[in-house]
Design an enzyme around this catalytic site. Structure first.
Site, PDB file in Angstrom:
ATOM      1  N   GLY A  63      51.595   8.898 -13.455  1.00 54.50           N
ATOM      2  CA  GLY A  63      52.279  10.186 -13.519  1.00 54.50           C
ATOM      3  C   GLY A  63      52.025  10.963 -14.784  1.00 54.50           C
ATOM      4  O   GLY A  63      52.095  12.190 -14.786  1.00 54.50           O
ATOM      5  N   LYS A  66      47.748  11.989 -14.476  1.00 58.62           N
ATOM      6  CA  LYS A  66      47.539  12.000 -13.027  1.00 58.62           C
ATOM      7  C   LYS A  66      46.067  12.029 -12.630  1.00 58.62           C
ATOM      8  O   LYS A  66      45.670  11.426 -11.641  1.00 58.62           O
ATOM      9  CB  LYS A  66      48.238  13.216 -12.398  1.00 58.62           C
ATOM     10  CG  LYS A  66      49.748  13.119 -12.328  1.00 58.62           C
ATOM     11  CD  LYS A  66      50.347  14.423 -11.823  1.00 58.62           C
ATOM     12  CE  LYS A  66      51.859  14.354 -11.726  1.00 58.62           C
ATOM     13  NZ  LYS A  66      52.335  13.577 -10.573  1.00 58.62           N
ATOM     14  N   ARG A 112      60.437  16.733  -9.965  1.00 54.53           N
ATOM     15  CA  ARG A 112      60.140  16.870  -8.539  1.00 54.53           C
ATOM     16  C   ARG A 112      58.732  17.465  -8.407  1.00 54.53           C
ATOM     17  O   ARG A 112      58.504  18.465  -7.738  1.00 54.53           O
ATOM     18  CB  ARG A 112      61.195  17.722  -7.830  1.00 54.53           C
ATOM     19  CG  ARG A 112      61.525  19.064  -8.481  1.00 54.53           C
ATOM     20  CD  ARG A 112      62.435  19.899  -7.577  1.00 54.53           C
ATOM     21  NE  ARG A 112      62.770  21.181  -8.154  1.00 54.53           N
ATOM     22  CZ  ARG A 112      63.873  21.436  -8.859  1.00 54.53           C
ATOM     23  NH1 ARG A 112      64.764  20.476  -9.071  1.00 54.53           N
ATOM     24  NH2 ARG A 112      64.110  22.652  -9.336  1.00 54.53           N
ATOM     25  N   PHE A 115      53.383  15.065  -6.376  1.00 57.46           N
ATOM     26  CA  PHE A 115      51.983  14.599  -6.314  1.00 57.46           C
ATOM     27  C   PHE A 115      50.982  15.736  -6.578  1.00 57.46           C
ATOM     28  O   PHE A 115      49.962  15.852  -5.878  1.00 57.46           O
ATOM     29  CB  PHE A 115      51.669  13.961  -4.955  1.00 57.46           C
ATOM     30  CG  PHE A 115      52.266  12.601  -4.721  1.00 57.46           C
ATOM     31  CD1 PHE A 115      52.940  11.920  -5.720  1.00 57.46           C
ATOM     32  CD2 PHE A 115      52.162  11.993  -3.465  1.00 57.46           C
ATOM     33  CE1 PHE A 115      53.484  10.657  -5.490  1.00 57.46           C
ATOM     34  CE2 PHE A 115      52.707  10.737  -3.225  1.00 57.46           C
ATOM     35  CZ  PHE A 115      53.377  10.071  -4.237  1.00 57.46           C
ATOM     36  N   SER A 175      57.815   7.636  -4.166  1.00 57.30           N
ATOM     37  CA  SER A 175      58.183   8.899  -4.806  1.00 57.30           C
ATOM     38  C   SER A 175      59.243   9.587  -3.960  1.00 57.30           C
ATOM     39  O   SER A 175      59.105   9.679  -2.739  1.00 57.30           O
ATOM     40  CB  SER A 175      56.966   9.820  -4.933  1.00 57.30           C
ATOM     41  OG  SER A 175      57.385  11.124  -5.272  1.00 57.30           O
ATOM     42  N   THR A 247      61.220   6.358  -9.839  1.00 55.23           N
ATOM     43  CA  THR A 247      62.407   7.105 -10.288  1.00 55.23           C
ATOM     44  C   THR A 247      63.551   6.976  -9.285  1.00 55.23           C
ATOM     45  O   THR A 247      63.342   6.606  -8.137  1.00 55.23           O
ATOM     46  CB  THR A 247      62.064   8.592 -10.470  1.00 55.23           C
ATOM     47  OG1 THR A 247      61.563   9.110  -9.226  1.00 55.23           O
ATOM     48  CG2 THR A 247      61.016   8.785 -11.552  1.00 55.23           C
ATOM     49  N   SER A 319      58.615   7.840 -19.695  1.00 57.57           N
ATOM     50  CA  SER A 319      59.619   8.714 -20.320  1.00 57.57           C
ATOM     51  C   SER A 319      59.916   8.292 -21.755  1.00 57.57           C
ATOM     52  O   SER A 319      60.053   9.142 -22.645  1.00 57.57           O
ATOM     53  CB  SER A 319      60.910   8.713 -19.495  1.00 57.57           C
ATOM     54  OG  SER A 319      60.665   9.181 -18.193  1.00 57.57           O
TER      55      SER A 319
END
EC number: 1.3.5.2
Length: 336
Positions: A63, A66, A112, A115, A175, A247, A319
């Site tokens: 993420g 990517k 949100r 992808f 996801s 998440t 994160s």
């Protein structure tokens, strides 16, 4: 110290702009004399997982990079493995902006993204150009426009493309930002997907004369019964690894905080305990037969150790890295 100064600038930007700016700068500086800004030595602490030798037990979660644009830059920071993606068969823009939010009170992030990526061919080009000596995982997903019922075909197509270039393949069915995707985690839908992946893996092993392990990435929002069922399927189909977790949709841990009401998946410190509990439950079911990569809320050495104690063989950060920078990688590698 440098990252603290950099962070104060980045946090003036909206999260996605900060992310894009960072990727651009890393891409420009990787492999040049300017990478001294973030290059650091970490201890060599090799670990064997999924038949692969990882230089250390700390990886970059999918993420952040990517499209695999900054593999060498992240390698210079000391990551033992880098998971690029999620990548889909064709490029797609993802969801509308704004689509990423900081929950500053708890070092959390809500996203949100959906992808957004440049497609599998572009990612492969970047992976081939990388000089990273650690382990590269490629995280694959389905396109937004592909009906969930036909999602299996997208995973197989991506697998065909990335197999020669990946050290392991992560299958993202968890996801919360692609409608219906999480339904692939359950029952017949999961079994059909796993069966197809294992058949294709065997075919590709013969074709390329190398075995590339498959790891399934799951959500933290699972009941005990669902965990038992998923674990049973993983064992039945001899999946090589489990990545726990993605998440969460849960907002109990950030009630009343900034952006808590935004739709999307919550990551960062608020996810730590929930993801660790899920890891422990899977570890109890898998009994060491399938290794677990622990991810979710790791922002210090203690949090990483808790994941290992719960049953993880490796850990990944994302994160926590945004909030604490490259020093976090070094701290965990050297002290875990």
């Amino acid at each position: 110290m440098f990252y603290q100064i950099m962070r104060s600038f980045l946090f003036m930007l909206n999260p996605e702009k900060a992310h894009d700016f960072s990727i651009k700068q890393l891409k420009l500086t990787q492999g040049t004399a300017l990478d001294f800004i973030y290059r650091q030595r970490v201890q060599q602490r090799p670990v064997q997982v999924m038949g692969l030798t990882f230089p250390n037990s700390v990886g970059l979660a999918a993420g952040l990079d990517k499209n695999g644009e900054c593999i060498d830059a992240f390698g210079a920071m000391g990551f033992g493995h880098i998971e690029v993606g999620t990548v889909t068969p064709v490029a797609q823009p993802g969801n509308e902006s704004p689509r990423m939010f900081r929950v500053l009170e708890s070092d959390g992030i809500i996203n949100r993204m959906g992808f957004n990526n440049e497609g599998v061919e572009n990612l492969i080009k970047n992976v081939k150009e990388s000089n990273f000596k650690g382990v590269i995982g490629i995280n694959i997903g389905k396109n937004f426009s592909t009906p969930v019922e036909q999602g299996k075909e997208d995973y197989l197509l991506c697998m065909d493309k990335v197999y020669p270039y990946a050290d392991y393949i992560a299958v993202n069915i968890s996801s919360p930002n692609t409608p219906g995707l999480r339904s692939l985690q359950y029952g017949d839908a999961l079994n059909e997907l796993l069966a197809a992946l294992k058949i294709r893996q065997a075919e590709l092993q013969v074709k390329y004369n190398k075995y590339v392990p498959i790891a399934l990435k799951i959500a933290p929002d699972l009941s005990d019964q669902e965990i038992v069922s998923i674990a049973k399927s993983l064992l039945e189909y001899k999946i090589d690894g489990l990545i726990a977790t993605n998440t969460t949709l849960d907002r109990d841990m950030v009630k009343g905080m900034s952006h808590a009401g935004e739709a999307g998946g919550l990551s960062g410190r608020p996810l730590q305990n929930k993801s660790t509990a899920v890891i422990a439950k899977f570890a109890a079911q898998l009994k060491g037969e399938i290794p677990i990569i622990g991810v979710g809320g790791i922002d210090n050495v203690i949090a990483a150790k808790e994941k290992i104690q719960a049953g993880a063989s490796l850990v990944q950060i994302y994160s926590g890295f945004i909030y604490h920078g490259p020093q976090l990688v070094k701290n965990i590698v050297n002290n875990i």
